[in-house]
Design an enzyme around this catalytic site. Structure first.
Site, PDB file in Angstrom:
ATOM      1  N   SER A 265      -5.178  10.976  -9.485  1.00 38.86           N
ATOM      2  CA  SER A 265      -5.066  12.080  -8.515  1.00 38.86           C
ATOM      3  C   SER A 265      -4.783  13.345  -9.308  1.00 38.86           C
ATOM      4  CB  SER A 265      -3.881  11.814  -7.585  1.00 38.86           C
ATOM      5  OG  SER A 265      -3.628  12.928  -6.757  1.00 38.86           O
TER       6      SER A 265
ATOM      7  N   TYR B  77       5.053   8.960  -4.690  1.00 37.61           N
ATOM      8  CA  TYR B  77       3.604   8.891  -4.941  1.00 37.61           C
ATOM      9  C   TYR B  77       3.268   9.582  -6.268  1.00 37.61           C
ATOM     10  CZ  TYR B  77      -1.432   9.688  -4.272  1.00 37.61           C
ATOM     11  OH  TYR B  77      -2.798   9.733  -4.434  1.00 37.61           O
TER      12      TYR B  77
HETATM   13  N1  NAP Z   1      -7.504  11.175  -0.086  1.00 43.49           N
HETATM   14  C1  NAP Z   1      -6.895  11.946  -0.945  1.00 43.49           C
HETATM   15  O1  NAP Z   1      -6.555  13.112  -0.661  1.00 43.49           O
HETATM   16  C2  NAP Z   1      -6.655  11.463  -2.359  1.00 43.49           C
HETATM   17  C3  NAP Z   1      -6.351  12.416  -3.362  1.00 43.49           C
HETATM   18  C4  NAP Z   1      -6.110  11.979  -4.645  1.00 43.49           C
HETATM   19  C5  NAP Z   1      -6.154  10.632  -4.959  1.00 43.49           C
HETATM   20  N2  NAP Z   1      -6.447   9.726  -3.979  1.00 43.49           N
HETATM   21  C6  NAP Z   1      -6.468   8.314  -4.364  1.00 43.49           C
HETATM   22  O2  NAP Z   1      -7.727   7.770  -4.039  1.00 43.49           O
HETATM   23  C7  NAP Z   1      -7.615   6.356  -3.855  1.00 43.49           C
HETATM   24  C8  NAP Z   1      -8.370   5.955  -2.611  1.00 43.49           C
HETATM   25  O3  NAP Z   1      -7.773   6.556  -1.476  1.00 43.49           O
HETATM   26  P1  NAP Z   1      -8.599   7.084  -0.221  1.00 43.49           P
HETATM   27  O4  NAP Z   1      -8.405   8.547  -0.157  1.00 43.49           O
HETATM   28  O5  NAP Z   1      -9.960   6.543  -0.216  1.00 43.49           O
HETATM   29  O6  NAP Z   1      -7.712   6.464   0.969  1.00 43.49           O
HETATM   30  P2  NAP Z   1      -7.989   5.243   1.983  1.00 43.49           P
HETATM   31  O7  NAP Z   1      -9.194   5.528   2.801  1.00 43.49           O
HETATM   32  O8  NAP Z   1      -6.691   5.015   2.664  1.00 43.49           O
HETATM   33  O9  NAP Z   1      -8.324   4.022   1.007  1.00 43.49           O
HETATM   34  C9  NAP Z   1      -7.336   3.359   0.285  1.00 43.49           C
HETATM   35  C10 NAP Z   1      -7.800   1.960   0.003  1.00 43.49           C
HETATM   36  O10 NAP Z   1      -6.809   1.288  -0.799  1.00 43.49           O
HETATM   37  C11 NAP Z   1      -6.639   0.001  -0.245  1.00 43.49           C
HETATM   38  N3  NAP Z   1      -5.377  -0.625  -0.586  1.00 43.49           N
HETATM   39  C12 NAP Z   1      -4.109  -0.221  -0.341  1.00 43.49           C
HETATM   40  N4  NAP Z   1      -3.230  -1.116  -0.838  1.00 43.49           N
HETATM   41  C13 NAP Z   1      -3.962  -2.117  -1.397  1.00 43.49           C
HETATM   42  C14 NAP Z   1      -3.651  -3.330  -2.057  1.00 43.49           C
HETATM   43  N5  NAP Z   1      -2.384  -3.733  -2.231  1.00 43.49           N
HETATM   44  N6  NAP Z   1      -4.667  -4.097  -2.532  1.00 43.49           N
HETATM   45  C15 NAP Z   1      -5.949  -3.723  -2.359  1.00 43.49           C
HETATM   46  N7  NAP Z   1      -6.328  -2.612  -1.691  1.00 43.49           N
HETATM   47  C16 NAP Z   1      -5.335  -1.820  -1.234  1.00 43.49           C
HETATM   48  C17 NAP Z   1      -6.791   0.192   1.262  1.00 43.49           C
HETATM   49  O11 NAP Z   1      -7.052  -1.064   1.844  1.00 43.49           O
HETATM   50  P3  NAP Z   1      -6.642  -1.476   3.343  1.00 43.49           P
HETATM   51  O12 NAP Z   1      -7.803  -1.031   4.189  1.00 43.49           O
HETATM   52  O13 NAP Z   1      -6.493  -2.949   3.277  1.00 43.49           O
HETATM   53  O14 NAP Z   1      -5.365  -0.769   3.664  1.00 43.49           O
HETATM   54  C18 NAP Z   1      -8.009   1.126   1.266  1.00 43.49           C
HETATM   55  O15 NAP Z   1      -9.205   0.400   1.103  1.00 43.49           O
HETATM   56  C19 NAP Z   1      -6.107   6.064  -3.820  1.00 43.49           C
HETATM   57  O16 NAP Z   1      -5.711   5.527  -5.055  1.00 43.49           O
HETATM   58  C20 NAP Z   1      -5.486   7.435  -3.616  1.00 43.49           C
HETATM   59  O17 NAP Z   1      -4.184   7.517  -4.174  1.00 43.49           O
HETATM   60  C21 NAP Z   1      -6.700  10.108  -2.694  1.00 43.49           C
END
Ligand code: NAP
Length: 272
Positions: free
Chosen positions: A136, A149
Site C-alpha cells: 500500500s 494497518y
Molecule cells: N482498496 C484500497 O484502497 C487499498 C489501498 C492500498 C492497498 N490495498 C490492499 O490491496 C489488497 C486487496 O484489497 P482490496 O482493495 O481488493 O479489498 P477487498 O475487495 O476487501 O479484497 C480483499 C481480499 O482479501 C481477502 N482476504 C482477507 N483475509 C484473508 C485471509 N485470511 N485469507 C485469504 N484471503 C483473505 C478477502 O477475502 P474474503 O472475501 O474471504 O473476505 C478479499 O478477497 C489488500 O492487501 C489491501 O490492503 C487496498
C-alpha cells in the site's frame, strides 16, 4: 523459445483488486490460480478455462499447501505469485482489542509470509520466480486512524526489502505494488474501533477520508501495475498505483517528514 502460457497464483481473489487481476490475466491468456477463503459461491466470471479456483486462507498453512499442490497438478509450473489478500483494522488504537490487532498482523504480515515460504523451495529449485505483493502507499506513509494497518504494511515493506537480498542469488525477484485509495470492498470490510472520548476526532476524520475514498479509482489501476510488474523483466522493486499513490509517495520521497505530516493533516484534518 517457450511459448506455453505463464501461470500466476493470486490470493484474496474473491473481490476487489484480486478479482480484477484474475479476470485480466485470464483474458490475456495466462493460466490463473484464483485463491480465496470460500469457493462455495463463486461468481460466473470465474468459470473460464484458464482459471483454477482454489480454497486458501493465508492464515492456514495447510490450505496454502493444498492450493500449491493443486496448482502444480493442474498447470505443472508457477511463474508469479501475487500476495494480495488483506484487510484493515482502523480507528482508535486505545480502544482496540489485542486479539483484533493480533489477527490484523496474523493476516497481513504472517499470512503473506506463509504464502511466500510455501513457494520458496520450488522457486529456488527452478532458479526463477516472481513474488509480487500488494502492500500500500500506507506502507511508506501514514494517515490518521489506520495505525495497526500501517504497522502491517510498513512491516511488509521492510520484510520484503530485506528478503530481496537473499533471494536474488537464486533468481527470485520481489516487487511491491503500492496503491493509493481504491474503490473496492476494502472500505466495507474494514473494522473500526472507537469510543465516546474520541468521537469529535473520529467524526471529523470520517468526513474527510470519505471524500478521498469517494473520488478513488477502481481496481483496474492496480491491475495495470501488477501486469507491468509481471511482464517488464526489470529488477524494479516499487510500483505505486493510482494517482494518489503516485503523487503522495513522490511527495514523501522528496520532502522531509515534518512537511509530509503537515500535508497529511491538511488532507485529513483540514488544518495546517
Ligand atoms: N482498496 C484500497 O484502497 C487499498 C489501498 C492500498 C492497498 N490495498 C490492499 O490491496 C489488497 C486487496 O484489497 P482490496 O482493495 O481488493 O479489498 P477487498 O475487495 O476487501 O479484497 C480483499 C481480499 O482479501 C481477502 N482476504 C482477507 N483475509 C484473508 C485471509 N485470511 N485469507 C485469504 N484471503 C483473505 C478477502 O477475502 P474474503 O472475501 O474471504 O473476505 C478479499 O478477497 C489488500 O492487501 C489491501 O490492503 C487496498
Amino acid at each position: 523459445m517457450n511459448t506455453s502460457p505463464k501461470t500466476i497464483f493470486i490470493t484474496g481473489a474473491s473481490s476487489g483488486i484480486g478479482k480484477d487481476a484474475v479476470l485480466f490475466f485470464a483474458q490475456k491468456g495466462w493460466n490463473v490460480v484464483a485463491t480465496m477463503r470460500s469457493i462455495d459461491t463463486v461468481e460466473p466470471e470465474f468459470k473460464h478455462s484458464n482459471i483454477l479456483l482454489a480454497q486458501l486462507d493465508i492464515t492456514d498453512t495447510s490450505s496454502i499447501k493444498k492450493a500449491y499442490d493443486q496448482t502444480l497438478a493442474r498447470f505443472g509450473s508457477v511463474d508469479v505469485i501475487v500476495n494480495n489478500a488483506g484487510y484493515a483494522l482502523t480507528g482508535v488504537f486505545e480502544t482496540m482489542k489485542s486479539e483484533d490487532i493480533e489477527r490484523q498482523f496474523k493476516t497481513n504480515v504472517f499470512g503473506t509470509m506463509n504464502v511466500i515460504r510455501q513457494f520458496l523451495p520450488y522457486f529456488r529449485e527452478k532458479k526463477s520466480g516472481l513474488i509480487i505483493t500488494v502492500t500500500s502507499m500506507g506502507g511508506l506513509i501514514t494517515f490518521p486512524l489506520y495505525s495497526p494497518y500501517h504497522g502491517t504494511k510498513w512491516a511488509l515493506e521492510g520484510f520484503l526489502e530485506s528478503l530481496r537480498y537473499e533471494l536474488r542469488p537464486f533468481g527470485i525477484r520481489l516487487k511491491n505494488i503500492e496503491p493509493g485509495a481504491i474503490k473496492t470492498g476494502f472500505y466495507t470490510a474494514l473494522e473500526f474501533s472507537s469510543s465516546e472520548d474520541y468521537k469529535n476526532y473520529t467524526d471529523k476524520m470520517e468526513k474527510s477520508m470519505g471524500k478521498v475514498i469517494g473520488k478513488a479509482p477502481g481496481p483496474e489501476v492496480v491491475t495495470r501495475e501488477i501486469w507491468k510488474a509481471a511482464n517488464d523483466r526489470s529488477d524494479r522493486f516499487r510500483y505505486p498505483a493510482s494517482m494518489t499513490g503516485k503523487v503522495f509517495l513522490l511527495f514523501r520521497k522528496i520532502f522531509p517528514f515534518f512537511i509530509w505530516e503537515r500535508v497529511s493533516r491538511i488532507v485529513t484534518e483540514g488544518k495546517f
